[in-house]
Design an enzyme around this catalytic site. Structure first.
Site, PDB file in Angstrom:
ATOM      1  N   PRO A 249       0.580  -1.301   0.063  1.00 39.13           N
ATOM      2  CA  PRO A 249      -0.033   0.101   0.115  1.00 39.13           C
ATOM      3  C   PRO A 249       0.726   1.205   0.043  1.00 39.13           C
ATOM      4  O   PRO A 249       0.391   2.327  -0.676  1.00 39.13           O
ATOM      5  CB  PRO A 249      -0.774  -0.185   1.172  1.00 39.13           C
ATOM      6  CG  PRO A 249      -0.691  -1.484   1.579  1.00 39.13           C
ATOM      7  CD  PRO A 249       0.288  -2.159   1.156  1.00 39.13           C
ATOM      8  N   GLU A 267       2.413  -0.060   5.858  1.00 36.23           N
ATOM      9  CA  GLU A 267       1.725   0.803   7.121  1.00 36.23           C
ATOM     10  C   GLU A 267       1.611   2.090   6.867  1.00 36.23           C
ATOM     11  O   GLU A 267       2.694   2.942   6.593  1.00 36.23           O
ATOM     12  CB  GLU A 267       2.574   0.484   8.336  1.00 36.23           C
ATOM     13  CG  GLU A 267       1.819   1.069   9.636  1.00 36.23           C
ATOM     14  CD  GLU A 267       2.688   0.572  10.901  1.00 36.23           C
ATOM     15  OE1 GLU A 267       2.238   1.130  11.997  1.00 36.23           O
ATOM     16  OE2 GLU A 267       3.468  -0.296  10.730  1.00 36.23           O
ATOM     17  N   LYS A 287       0.366  -4.168  14.266  1.00 36.22           N
ATOM     18  CA  LYS A 287       1.306  -4.926  15.606  1.00 36.22           C
ATOM     19  C   LYS A 287       0.258  -6.099  15.312  1.00 36.22           C
ATOM     20  O   LYS A 287      -0.803  -6.440  15.676  1.00 36.22           O
ATOM     21  CB  LYS A 287       0.849  -4.640  16.908  1.00 36.22           C
ATOM     22  CG  LYS A 287       1.882  -3.403  17.135  1.00 36.22           C
ATOM     23  CD  LYS A 287       3.548  -4.043  17.599  1.00 36.22           C
ATOM     24  CE  LYS A 287       4.588  -3.043  17.370  1.00 36.22           C
ATOM     25  NZ  LYS A 287       5.435  -3.617  16.167  1.00 36.22           N
TER      26      LYS A 287
END
Length: 474
Positions: A249, A267, A287
């Site tokens: 992404p 992220e 996480k």
């Protein structure tokens, strides 16, 4: 631009004889459509030019190619405050076209992990050689690629319609000519070294001991892989192959002077955009990790295992609480919320738990205020943040670009940033391009050292494959 900077370079735009002493007005924007071209093809043609960049989302709608910045700022080892730097480059806020993409010109920036030492004296220490704390480049022209509608746009900014159109026309030329795919050399490397498994296990055990002693709750420890590309290979080739084989992404490439950054990050760090009631900030900490499997049944089982893991959910929740606290420093009280907790997201080689935290910025607060308040990202530090960073510094050399953030900041006040995990930092020298990549994980009270070592290797696998390395151990 003023201040005691070690390295400041200002390059005039194509239509001006010299760079402006103060930021010009960027109120005018021109958008010119062009036939669809692949963003990777444009990057392959122009990517070796210093300060050429491609923000290449592997999942989102928009990609951006930028080159020819008209101002560049690199903040090294001086004492200059960072709070006003972005405003100096962007000038007064200027709205964009409602029919255009989210980013319609502005600043591309790279904040090194150690940037926060500038406002946290407790964190002061050595920096990674060659990586400034902060690099900012202002781009008055860019190409935007709408992958949903398969349309490309050339965008220019200026203080008049003519100036904006001239810059858009300049960007239009970047997509002209032969953009056919070029052959890439086979992945190659020499002299790859990695933090030994035994050394990383020992560090994990020491951190777990500190957690049991009550010194902290979590710390994100990483291993290093270092080496040198073959003489005929380049960071651009590595990026193009990584984008082809392992889309992410927040994939990105930025060719700097004698450095280059290749990111395969999944992220988001922080996004700031305008809504009807003001500016909203959103962060999406990751996480919790499981590897992917080529067997669909096993792959689904690994995802379910991650969703059910008490250890991974607790690890994620600690960072969610940390990010809520960070955003609360700049947001209207009562607006910080967690609309998504423990969502399962799957990428090319791993499953992750991803949560979402958002809040409305207080009056007078900017996207840059929110960025600095939350930097560095809690998902790559631990909790409490300062204590975790001190522990990390005791076990790792300076991180530089790794676990910092790559971001764009628009002339309209919006911002989008990623966490620089799954990234490769390159430095050019007489013997070619040297590289460093790292992979880590959050260490908590019940962390198993062997499992944590395996997790680093799951995370780095796609990068090692492109670099020609197949094993996590040397």
């Amino acid at each position: 631009m003023r201040g005691a900077l070690r390295a400041v370079t200002t390059t005039p735009p194509a239509d001006e004889g010299s760079a402006p002493a103060v930021p010009p007005s960027w109120v005018e924007v021109c958008i010119l459509p062009l036939a669809w071209v692949e963003p990777l093809a444009v990057a392959a043609r122009h990517g070796e030019t210093p300060f050429a960049a491609l923000l290449h989302s592997g999942a989102g709608r928009w990609c951006y190619f930028l080159q020819a910045p008209d101002a560049i700022l690199e903040l090294a080892d001086d004492e200059r405050e960072v709070g006003g730097l972005l405003a100096e480059l962007l000038g007064s806020p200027a709205t964009g076209r409602p029919d255009g993409p989210p980013f319609q010109g502005g600043v591309l920036g790279l904040a090194a992990y150690e940037l926060s030492a500038r406002w946290e004296p407790r964190l002061r220490g050595p920096r990674q050689a060659g990586w400034p704390d902060l690099t900012l480049a202002r781009y008055p022209a860019l190409l935007a690629f709408d992958r949903l509608n398969r349309q490309a746009l050339a965008i220019g900014r200026g203080d008049s319609p003519d100036a904006a159109r001239q810059r858009a026309s300049q960007a239009l030329d970047w997509a002209a000519g032969d953009l056919s795919p070029r052959g890439l050399p086979a992945p190659a490397k020499v002299g790859v070294e990695v933090t030994p498994r035994a050394q990383h296990r020992a560090a994990i055990r020491e951190v777990v001991g500190s957690i049991h002693a009550g010194e902290l709750f979590q710390a994100n420890l990483a291993r290093r892989w270092t080496g040198r590309l073959a003489p005929d290979d380049t960071p651009l080739n590595v990026f193009l192959e990584l984008a082809r084989t392992s889309p992410a992404p927040y994939a990105a490439y930025w060719r700097l002077r004698d450095r280059a950054l290749v990111s395969n990050s999944p992220e988001r760090f922080l996004s700031v955009h305008a809504e009807a009631d003001g500016l909203w900030a959103e962060t999406m900490p990751i996480k919790g990790t499981r590897p992917r499997s080529s067997d669909p049944a096993m792959d689904a089982a690994l995802g379910r295992e991650l969703l059910a893991s008490v250890k991974d959910r607790a690890e994620n929740l600690m960072i969610v609480d940390l990010m809520r606290n960070d955003l609360s420093r700049v947001c209207v009280p009562g607006t910080v919320a967690v609309p998504k907790l423990w969502a399962l997201e799957s990428f090319a080689n791993v499953h992750h738990l991803v949560s979402t935290v958002r809040g409305r910025l207080a009056a007078g607060r900017t996207a840059w205020d929110a960025f600095l308040a939350a930097f560095p990202p809690g998902s790559v530090t631990g909790a409490p943040k300062l204590q975790a960073m001190s522990v990390i510094a005791a076990h790792e050399p300076p991180r530089g670009a790794y676990c910092g953030s790559l971001f764009w900041a628009g002339f309209d006040g919006a911002l989008e940033s990623s966490v620089l995990i799954r990234s490769i930092a390159f430095a050019s020298g007489p013997e070619g391009w040297a590289f460093e990549a790292r992979a880590g994980g959050g260490i908590v009270a019940d962390s198993d050292p062997d499992a944590e070592v395996r997790e680093t290797e799951d995370k780095i696998a796609a990068i090692l494959s492109v670099l020609g390395e197949t094993s996590g151990e040397r």
